[in-house]
Design an enzyme around this catalytic site. Structure first.
Site, PDB file in Angstrom:
ATOM      1  N   SER A 127       0.815  -1.218   0.000  1.00 56.56           N
ATOM      2  CA  SER A 127       0.000   0.000   0.000  1.00 56.56           C
ATOM      3  C   SER A 127       0.843   1.261   0.000  1.00 56.56           C
ATOM      4  O   SER A 127       1.885   1.334   0.655  1.00 56.56           O
ATOM      5  CB  SER A 127      -0.871  -0.016   1.265  1.00 56.56           C
ATOM      6  N   GLU A 129       0.169   3.683   1.622  1.00 54.89           N
ATOM      7  CA  GLU A 129       0.199   4.176   3.004  1.00 54.89           C
ATOM      8  C   GLU A 129       1.569   3.923   3.646  1.00 54.89           C
ATOM      9  O   GLU A 129       1.939   4.587   4.611  1.00 54.89           O
ATOM     10  CB  GLU A 129      -0.889   3.508   3.841  1.00 54.89           C
ATOM     11  N   TYR A 151      -1.930   0.351  10.602  1.00 52.03           N
ATOM     12  CA  TYR A 151      -2.192  -0.331   9.325  1.00 52.03           C
ATOM     13  C   TYR A 151      -0.953  -0.306   8.448  1.00 52.03           C
ATOM     14  O   TYR A 151      -0.531  -1.332   7.896  1.00 52.03           O
ATOM     15  CB  TYR A 151      -3.370   0.350   8.617  1.00 52.03           C
TER      16      TYR A 151
HETATM   17  P1  GDP Z   1      -6.627   5.855   3.173  1.00 47.69           P
HETATM   18  O1  GDP Z   1      -5.769   6.728   2.326  1.00 47.69           O
HETATM   19  O2  GDP Z   1      -6.382   4.397   2.981  1.00 47.69           O
HETATM   20  O3  GDP Z   1      -6.617   6.229   4.615  1.00 47.69           O
HETATM   21  O4  GDP Z   1      -8.133   6.065   2.584  1.00 47.69           O
HETATM   22  P2  GDP Z   1      -9.417   6.814   3.174  1.00 47.69           P
HETATM   23  O5  GDP Z   1     -10.356   6.935   2.027  1.00 47.69           O
HETATM   24  O6  GDP Z   1      -9.935   6.149   4.408  1.00 47.69           O
HETATM   25  O7  GDP Z   1      -8.884   8.279   3.593  1.00 47.69           O
HETATM   26  C1  GDP Z   1      -8.296   9.142   2.674  1.00 47.69           C
HETATM   27  C2  GDP Z   1      -8.090  10.502   3.305  1.00 47.69           C
HETATM   28  O8  GDP Z   1      -9.351  11.119   3.513  1.00 47.69           O
HETATM   29  C3  GDP Z   1      -7.385  10.510   4.665  1.00 47.69           C
HETATM   30  O9  GDP Z   1      -6.400  11.515   4.641  1.00 47.69           O
HETATM   31  C4  GDP Z   1      -8.490  10.876   5.644  1.00 47.69           C
HETATM   32  O10 GDP Z   1      -8.031  11.614   6.782  1.00 47.69           O
HETATM   33  C5  GDP Z   1      -9.349  11.777   4.777  1.00 47.69           C
HETATM   34  N1  GDP Z   1     -10.720  11.914   5.273  1.00 47.69           N
HETATM   35  C6  GDP Z   1     -11.361  13.082   5.546  1.00 47.69           C
HETATM   36  N2  GDP Z   1     -12.597  12.847   6.008  1.00 47.69           N
HETATM   37  C7  GDP Z   1     -12.757  11.501   6.022  1.00 47.69           C
HETATM   38  C8  GDP Z   1     -13.842  10.649   6.405  1.00 47.69           C
HETATM   39  O11 GDP Z   1     -14.912  11.075   6.823  1.00 47.69           O
HETATM   40  N3  GDP Z   1     -13.643   9.298   6.259  1.00 47.69           N
HETATM   41  C9  GDP Z   1     -12.459   8.782   5.780  1.00 47.69           C
HETATM   42  N4  GDP Z   1     -12.317   7.471   5.649  1.00 47.69           N
HETATM   43  N5  GDP Z   1     -11.412   9.579   5.437  1.00 47.69           N
HETATM   44  C10 GDP Z   1     -11.558  10.912   5.549  1.00 47.69           C
END
Ligand code: GDP
Length: 327
Positions: A127, A129, A151
């Site tokens: 990932s 990440e 993670y």
């Molecule tokens: P990730 O990159 O695997 O963590 O994918 P996510 O879709 O869960 O999150 C992507 C980005 O969106 C991160 O930087 C989160 O902090 C931001 N984010 C902002 N608001 C939200 C929310 O309500 N839900 C999630 N999942 N992410 C959010």
């Protein structure tokens, strides 16, 4: 007919990869965790119309013996390890479980292959990440890692175990460092799907607000359908290797909101509200991948633009809610 074993088959990537490999003529064996609500877990496979074609079998990444038995029974030519506790935010609440499943689980599968099916080719779902607090503005296979969540730490263990099994035992083990990839089948807890689902519900008058966390974070978003093709290409190479898979374009959550809301003629600023409890303990501010190597060695290129993907996701969520409302 080649046989593949896919862990995480009920997830977004598992569904698209199954679809892709069935079309290529594979026998697809999909591993899933037994659960009391297993009537719901085949939803994504059903959405793609392939639920009957995938052979679903019980197994668990934290149970080494179950993995060995599956490898002995089905003798797969290719193993795709997509199973994980994959939601970053949840990994702070369950860091050790995440380590067990996402990290040790991959190690278990590598060990099971080494013991029971050493000729199988192995794909590890690594990932972006893992880059976390980025050390270079564009991340390549050479960019140092700096994980920012339990993670990402777990994924890093799995990544290095894959490299290590390749180098130590000559296994055909490859690691795909995939940047965020989305689709109508993305889990609802991830930000893109949360937004497109919210847009659909607001458009249909089911709600007025969409609570979100950090809108300034930036991600390199591709389409899952494109990304599963890269997984397969990696396993068709003579020599195993590691590849970044990305679009090379990074977009903020704010801009994603603008695109999704404007698709249905709404202004996101009228509906998105900020919730402090959605801010993460540590953030990955920006990710931007450089998939030059995948382009050169695999001939892989993304085909879906962000704009088209957003439109597809919003339309799919509108259709889902409309169908539900008519019931
Ligand atoms: P990730 O990159 O695997 O963590 O994918 P996510 O879709 O869960 O999150 C992507 C980005 O969106 C991160 O930087 C989160 O902090 C931001 N984010 C902002 N608001 C939200 C929310 O309500 N839900 C999630 N999942 N992410 C959010």
């Amino acid at each position: 007919m080649p046989t593949c074993l896919i862990t995480g088959v009920t997830g977004q990537d598992g569904a698209y990869l199954s679809h892709f490999l069935l079309e290529k003529g594979y026998r697809v064996v999909g591993m899933m965790r037994r659960s009391a609500s297993s009537d719901l877990v085949g939803e994504r496979l059903r959405w793609l119309g392939i639920l009957q074609e995938v052979e679903l079998v019980n197994g668990n990444l934290i149970d080494l013996s179950s993995l060995i038995r599956l490898l002995q029974t089905y003798q797969p030519d290719e193993v795709y390890n997509l199973g994980a506790q994959s939601f970053v935010a949840a990994s702070w609440d369950q860091p050790l479980l995440t380590g067990q499943v996402t990290g040790i689980g991959a190690g278990n599968m590598l060990e099971a292959i080494r013991i029971a099916r050493p000729q199988a080719r192995f794909y590890q779902a690594s990932s972006s990440e893992m880059f976390g607090r980025i050390q270079q503005p564009r991340q390549t296979e050479q960019t140092p890692f700096y994980p920012r969540s339990p993670y990402a730490v777990a994924k890093l263990y799995a990544h290095w175990m894959t490299v290590n099994h390749r180098e130590s035992f000559g296994m055909h083990a490859s690691s795909g460092i995939l940047f965020n990839h989305e689709s109508p089948l993305r889990g609802i807890e991830f930000v893109t799907r949360k937004i497109t689902d919210g847009v659909a519900r607001i458009k249909l008058g089911l709600t007025r607000e969409l609570p979100l966390g950090n809108l300034e974070a930036m991600r390199d978003w591709g389409h899952a359908r494109d990304y599963v093709r890269a997984m397969w290409l990696m396993l068709q190479q003579e020599t195993p290797d590691d590849y970044v898979v990305a679009t090379g374009r990074s977009t903020s959550i704010r801009e994603f909101c603008r695109l999704a809301f404007s698709h249905v003629g709404l202004n996101f600023e009228d509906h998105v509200v900020s919730h402090l409890d959605l801010i993460r303990p540590a953030e990955v501010d920006v990710l931007l991948g450089d998939a030059t190597k995948a382009g050169r060695k695999l001939g892989w290129r993304p085909t879906v633009t962000l704009e088209d993907m957003v439109a597809e996701m919003v339309e799919a969520d509108l259709a889902r809610h409309r169908a539900r409302l008519k019931l």
